[in-house]
Design a protein around this motif. Structure first.
Motif, mmCIF file in Angstrom:
data_model
loop_
_atom_site.group_PDB
_atom_site.id
_atom_site.type_symbol
_atom_site.label_atom_id
_atom_site.label_comp_id
_atom_site.label_asym_id
_atom_site.label_seq_id
_atom_site.Cartn_x
_atom_site.Cartn_y
_atom_site.Cartn_z
ATOM 1 N N ALA A 69 0.835 -1.207 0.000
ATOM 2 C CA ALA A 69 0.000 0.000 0.000
ATOM 3 C C ALA A 69 0.869 1.256 0.000
ATOM 4 N N LYS A 73 -1.638 4.764 -4.580
ATOM 5 C CA LYS A 73 -2.741 5.051 -3.656
ATOM 6 C C LYS A 73 -4.079 5.184 -4.368
ATOM 7 N N THR A 93 -3.391 3.792 0.903
ATOM 8 C CA THR A 93 -4.556 3.926 1.750
ATOM 9 C C THR A 93 -5.427 5.090 1.278
ATOM 10 N N THR A 255 5.519 1.064 8.389
ATOM 11 C CA THR A 255 6.822 1.703 8.634
ATOM 12 C C THR A 255 7.028 1.900 10.143
ATOM 13 N N GLY A 276 12.329 0.056 4.403
ATOM 14 C CA GLY A 276 13.498 -0.449 3.692
ATOM 15 C C GLY A 276 14.381 -1.294 4.586
ATOM 16 N N LEU A 279 14.233 -2.165 8.304
ATOM 17 C CA LEU A 279 13.001 -2.807 8.787
ATOM 18 C C LEU A 279 13.032 -4.334 8.597
ATOM 19 N N VAL A 325 6.150 -5.587 -1.410
ATOM 20 C CA VAL A 325 7.369 -4.801 -1.581
ATOM 21 C C VAL A 325 7.003 -3.339 -1.840
HETATM 22 C C1 FMN Z 1 6.173 6.670 0.562
HETATM 23 C C2 FMN Z 1 5.438 5.596 1.299
HETATM 24 C C3 FMN Z 1 4.059 5.672 1.449
HETATM 25 C C4 FMN Z 1 3.372 4.682 2.116
HETATM 26 N N1 FMN Z 1 2.004 4.764 2.234
HETATM 27 C C5 FMN Z 1 1.319 3.771 2.841
HETATM 28 C C6 FMN Z 1 -0.100 3.801 2.914
HETATM 29 O O1 FMN Z 1 -0.749 4.708 2.398
HETATM 30 N N2 FMN Z 1 -0.714 2.786 3.546
HETATM 31 C C7 FMN Z 1 -0.045 1.740 4.125
HETATM 32 O O2 FMN Z 1 -0.669 0.824 4.689
HETATM 33 N N3 FMN Z 1 1.300 1.678 4.065
HETATM 34 C C8 FMN Z 1 1.990 2.662 3.443
HETATM 35 N N4 FMN Z 1 3.353 2.584 3.363
HETATM 36 C C9 FMN Z 1 4.048 1.457 4.023
HETATM 37 C C10 FMN Z 1 4.349 0.307 3.060
HETATM 38 O O3 FMN Z 1 3.169 -0.239 2.523
HETATM 39 C C11 FMN Z 1 5.137 -0.798 3.786
HETATM 40 O O4 FMN Z 1 4.341 -1.352 4.805
HETATM 41 C C12 FMN Z 1 6.439 -0.291 4.410
HETATM 42 O O5 FMN Z 1 7.045 0.688 3.599
HETATM 43 C C13 FMN Z 1 7.434 -1.416 4.656
HETATM 44 O O6 FMN Z 1 7.777 -2.065 3.447
HETATM 45 P P1 FMN Z 1 9.104 -1.713 2.597
HETATM 46 O O7 FMN Z 1 10.255 -1.775 3.554
HETATM 47 O O8 FMN Z 1 9.140 -2.756 1.508
HETATM 48 O O9 FMN Z 1 8.901 -0.345 2.055
HETATM 49 C C14 FMN Z 1 4.064 3.575 2.691
HETATM 50 C C15 FMN Z 1 5.451 3.492 2.540
HETATM 51 C C16 FMN Z 1 6.147 4.478 1.851
HETATM 52 C C17 FMN Z 1 7.645 4.356 1.709
#
Ligand code: FMN
Length: 345
Positions: A69, A73, A93, A255, A276, A279, A325
């Motif tokens: 997510a 969006k 979201t 995050t 990233g 995490l 991812v």
């Molecule tokens: C720029 C950005 C915007 C994000 N927006 C959302 C969001 O709107 N809703 C949500 O559930 N997670 C959101 N996330 C979190 C990601 O879906 C994910 O859970 C988190 O970044 C961990 O995964 P990653 O390490 O692969 O990025 C966002 C992450 C980033 C970097």
């Protein structure tokens, strides 16, 4: 190739502004999605066709690797994502009211750490606009998750109605729904993870879903997305509520507000959620904890810090049925998705 040639070009888009680069990438993908045959040809090339399909919470996924997510969006590039190898996409979201999100800049790359800090604040066109867009697409040919959250203008005590409104509008278009109670960028949102609030919210959403079933749509899976910053006992309490209410699964994790491992970076002090590489470890531990605590009974979507196929394998081995991812796509490009697909048993 991606890291040496494509990534430097993307990073320079918008004079290094991470959000402009993101928007331009999305616009490019949207155009790509309009080319007839992209979806099928791309999926073959990107290894999705070879990936191991699986059924999780009653939904059949052509590949267990999904787009997390926040990347798309408003669902603007939904025809293009399968061409990169994704087996499913989570849009949102979204919120009941359209909203601009926080002031810019609100997205920061910590390149040396393969990490991102964001405080976007649910910038989105609203659930009504998303419903209209999804209606126009028609059948996408792959499972779509829809992430719902609370509008900023809605007071916390009225949060339930805000989520229910979006669920109602989007119910017919989603194959599953993600209840986002874990973004650090909407004040108070994460308090909805507390047992009392969560029980009220999830009960209302299930009641709404049940009333939709009467309208001829079978009860659709509702999942809860959690923060990586919860203590083990807070997770256990949350899991008890989820089991009681009949939630279909957990998405772990969102995050983190922590800065472990990046403290010395000049951007570490920016407010927002960190994603990233920093995490990877926490996400794997959280998935393992949920799997152990529920005896594997509750399906898990593992997300957080997947930058290599081995990171995805670790989450799957820890008990995740699916993975997602986001930040890995920024640092490793779409080749990452292809490599994960090819590495799956
Ligand atoms: C720029 C950005 C915007 C994000 N927006 C959302 C969001 O709107 N809703 C949500 O559930 N997670 C959101 N996330 C979190 C990601 O879906 C994910 O859970 C988190 O970044 C961990 O995964 P990653 O390490 O692969 O990025 C966002 C992450 C980033 C970097």
């Amino acid at each position: 190739m991606y890291r040496k040639v494509v990534r430097p070009v993307l990073y320079r888009l918008g004079r290094g502004d991470a959000e402009v680069a993101h928007e331009q990438t999305l616009a490019g993908l949207r155009l790509l999605g309009r080319v007839p045959g992209t979806q099928r040809a791309g999926a073959r090339l990107s290894g999705a066709a070879a990936a191991s399909p699986r059924t999780v919470f009653g939904v059949r996924f052509p590949s267990p690797v999904g787009l997390a997510a926040g990347m798309d969006k408003n669902g603007v590039a939904l025809r293009a994502w399968p061409a990169l190898g994704f087996g499913f996409v989570e849009v949102g979201t979204v919120t009941a009211h359209p909203q601009p999100g926080n002031e810019k800049p609100r997205l920061f790359r910590l390149v040396e750490h393969e990490a991102v800090i964001n405080r976007m604040g649910f910038n989105n066109l609203g659930s009504e606009a998303l419903a209209a867009r999804l209606a126009a697409y028609g059948d996408l040919g792959y499972p779509l998750g829809v992430s719902i959250g609370k509008s900023k203008v809605t007071p916390l005590e009225d949060a339930v109605e805000d989520y229910v409104t979006s669920l109602r509008r989007l119910y017919r278009y989603g194959d599953y729904f993600a209840v986002n109670v874990s973004s650090p960028n909407t004040p108070g949102l994460r308090s909805l993870q507390d047992a009392g609030h969560l029980r009220e919210l999830l009960t209302a959403l299930h009641t709404e879903a049940a009333s939709m079933s009467v309208a001829g749509l079978a009860g659709k899976p509702i999942l809860v997305k959690i923060a990586p910053d919860l203590t083990s006992s807070a997770i256990d309490e949350l899991l008890q509520v989820c089991t009681d209410v009949g939630v279909a699964g957990i998405i772990a994790t969102n995050t983190t507000v922590g800065r472990a491992g990046v403290e010395s970076h000049p951007l570490a002090g920016e407010t927002g959620g960190l994603s990233g590489r920093p995490l990877t470890e926490t996400a794997a531990k959280t998935v393992a904890h949920i799997h152990a605590e529920t005896g594997g009974a509750l399906p898990i979507i593992g997300v957080g810090g997947i930058l290599e196929p081995a990171d995805a394998a670790r989450l799957l081995d820890a008990g995740a049925g699916l993975v997602q991812v986001y930040t890995g796509l920024i640092y490793r490009g779409p080749g990452l998705v292809r490599r994960i697909n090819r590495s799956l048993p």
